[in-house]
Enzyme design. Structure first.
Site, PDB file in Angstrom:
ATOM      1  N   SER A 192       0.808  -1.408  -0.077  1.00 30.54           N
ATOM      2  CA  SER A 192      -0.079   0.024  -0.238  1.00 30.54           C
ATOM      3  C   SER A 192       0.774   1.235   0.100  1.00 30.54           C
ATOM      4  CB  SER A 192      -0.801  -0.113   1.307  1.00 30.54           C
ATOM      5  OG  SER A 192      -1.707   0.826   1.091  1.00 30.54           O
ATOM      6  N   ALA A 193       0.693   2.106  -1.026  1.00 28.70           N
ATOM      7  CA  ALA A 193       1.370   3.376  -1.214  1.00 28.70           C
ATOM      8  C   ALA A 193       1.675   4.410  -0.027  1.00 28.70           C
ATOM      9  CB  ALA A 193       0.937   4.034  -2.536  1.00 28.70           C
ATOM     10  N   HIS A 194       0.198   4.546   0.747  1.00 30.50           N
ATOM     11  CA  HIS A 194       0.271   5.430   1.688  1.00 30.50           C
ATOM     12  C   HIS A 194       1.152   5.052   3.032  1.00 30.50           C
ATOM     13  CE1 HIS A 194      -2.598   4.086   4.878  1.00 30.50           C
ATOM     14  NE2 HIS A 194      -3.013   3.333   4.090  1.00 30.50           N
ATOM     15  N   CYS A 311     -10.724   1.247  15.445  1.00 25.86           N
ATOM     16  CA  CYS A 311     -11.882   0.969  14.565  1.00 25.86           C
ATOM     17  C   CYS A 311     -11.988   2.359  13.766  1.00 25.86           C
ATOM     18  CB  CYS A 311     -12.759   0.162  15.210  1.00 25.86           C
ATOM     19  SG  CYS A 311     -13.894   1.116  16.341  1.00 25.86           S
TER      20      CYS A 311
HETATM   21  N1  PLP Z   1      -2.358  -4.765   6.219  1.00 26.49           N
HETATM   22  C1  PLP Z   1      -1.740  -4.115   7.147  1.00 26.49           C
HETATM   23  C2  PLP Z   1      -0.441  -4.927   7.726  1.00 26.49           C
HETATM   24  C3  PLP Z   1      -1.665  -2.895   7.363  1.00 26.49           C
HETATM   25  O1  PLP Z   1      -0.933  -2.251   8.236  1.00 26.49           O
HETATM   26  C4  PLP Z   1      -2.740  -2.072   6.781  1.00 26.49           C
HETATM   27  C5  PLP Z   1      -3.100  -0.816   7.140  1.00 26.49           C
HETATM   28  O2  PLP Z   1      -3.010  -0.375   8.234  1.00 26.49           O
HETATM   29  C6  PLP Z   1      -3.456  -2.773   5.796  1.00 26.49           C
HETATM   30  C7  PLP Z   1      -3.205  -3.963   5.470  1.00 26.49           C
HETATM   31  C8  PLP Z   1      -4.547  -1.967   4.876  1.00 26.49           C
HETATM   32  O3  PLP Z   1      -3.984  -1.219   4.102  1.00 26.49           O
HETATM   33  P1  PLP Z   1      -4.910  -0.036   3.314  1.00 26.49           P
HETATM   34  O4  PLP Z   1      -5.021   1.129   4.353  1.00 26.49           O
HETATM   35  O5  PLP Z   1      -4.262   0.363   2.165  1.00 26.49           O
HETATM   36  O6  PLP Z   1      -6.245  -0.615   3.337  1.00 26.49           O
END
Ligand code: PLP
Length: 369
Positions: A192-194, A311
């Site tokens: 995930s880019a952010h 949450c």
């Molecule tokens: N997987 C992990 C380990 C994460 O820390 C996160 C976000 O906190 C995600 C998946 C979900 O990413 P996204 O914000 O791109 O949905």
């Protein structure tokens, strides 16, 4: 403001923002045949190559594909939903985008972790020795709450020994540690880019086309049919620039924080401190001060940190990660996560330690009254 919540999201890098603003000037739909469309297509293919190569992949040559999604949540859902008729084994510390499948499907099995949050490899072998085809095993690379890193190479070896497939949620890896998907032996991955200086709303599923992943979103057949819908070109361009700028971090600030806090309070618990952790992350227990109180007090002093899992309403719930590690509830309820990043300074550590000392001192003196 002191931002120490990089595992939640990271500030966008200036060069990412510049590249995105530039892209927003033009009408860029990569499905159009005219020159703007062809330009858009070239830009997203360049981004795809840069992102893949930041993960050690040469897509075509290595037999992988990278499909853009709107979030890693979507990428995780997309993959897991392809195995709902088979068997799915997930670790007890996965992100909710994987964990929640357990609530809805009874073919999802949980792989337990030890008190450091590391998956039980013997139990994995035991589960896999009862063959069900297809079986997908999903274990994240590094935990978003504790930073604990899983032995993904060993997991991949065991998974493949029993003819199963391996997905790893790599979301917390890029920008913190070096990653090489081939070396890790992963069949599917999500990023995930952010989380590493890119924009929100751009993520990817890395997969082997040989396994014919079916889409969840159908329509115009974008992303080689994996995910329809016109691609978010500026965000994907930003994602590519962020991937190119990706560097691993050192653990100087995090180690200094750990050291100083244990000096103030030897009873403080640093979860997973005896195993490999991300260099930027520490989840720390402060005796007798609830996570919520700590978060409010840090926030009052302009320090952004996190509880285990918030949450969508922002309420901090008991961490399923700490619960899986067999941490007692009254300890888990007093844990806060600190996660450093590219703009963090040693002054940030000073300020966090100062507030930590004050909060802990106040709790101790009210206890002794
Ligand atoms: N997987 C992990 C380990 C994460 O820390 C996160 C976000 O906190 C995600 C998946 C979900 O990413 P996204 O914000 O791109 O949905």
């Amino acid at each position: 403001m002191i931002y120490c919540d990089y595992n939640a999201t990271s500030p966008i890098l200036p060069k990412v923002k510049d590249a995105m603003l530039e892209a927003m000037r033009l009408p860029l739909n990569p499905s159009s045949v005219h020159s703007y469309g062809r330009h858009a297509k070239t830009l997203i293919e360049d981004a795809r190559i840069s992102i893949a190569s930041s993960l050690g992949l040469n897509l075509r040559k290595d037999g992988y594909e990278l499909g853009f999604t709107s979030s890693a949540t979507e990428a995780n859902n997309l993959l897991i939903s392809n195995f709902l008729k088979g068997r799915i084994i997930i670790s007890a510390v996965e992100h909710p985008s994987i964990m929640k499948y357990k609530e809805y499907y009874n073919n999802v099995e949980i792989l337990s972790v030890d008190s450091n949050g590391i998956v039980d490899l013997e139990y994995l072998e035991k589960l896999l020795s009862d063959p069900v085809s297809p079986t997908l095993v999903s274990v994240m690379l590094a935990n978003n709450e504790t930073g604990v890193i899983q032995p993904v190479r060993d997991i991949a070896r065991i998974v493949h020994k029993y003819g199963a497939l391996f997905h790893s949620d790599l979301v917390q890896g890029p920008g913190k540690i070096e990653l090489d998907i081939l070396d890790m032996g992963i069949d599917f991955a999500s990023i995930s880019a952010h989380k590493f200086g890119g924009p929100l709303g751009a993520a990817a599923l890395i997969y082997k086309p040989a396994y014919h992943i079916k889409p969840q979103i159908i329509g115009g057949g974008q992303e080689r049919g994996l995910r329809s819908g016109t691609q978010n070109v500026p965000a994907i361009i930003g994602f590519g620039v962020a991937a190119k700028s990706c560097r691993s971090q050192d653990s100087k600030l995090r180690d200094e924080l750990d050291r100083r806090i244990v000096e103030i309070c030897p009873e403080a618990i640093i979860f997973g401190k005896d195993v490999g952790r991300l260099p930027n992350t520490s989840m720390i227990y402060m005796p007798n001060v609830s996570t919520n109180i700590q978060l409010i007090q840090f926030d009052r002093h302009d320090i952004c940190v996190s509880g285990g899992s918030a949450c969508s309403s922002g309420v901090v719930k008991l961490s399923h990660v700490l619960t899986a590690m067999n941490i007692e509830e009254d300890i888990a309820n007093c844990a806060v996560r600190y996660s450093f990043g590219s703009e963090s300074l040693s002054d940030d550590v000073e300020k966090i330690v100062e507030i930590w000392r004050r909060l802990y001192g106040e709790a101790r003196s009210s206890e002794s009254r």
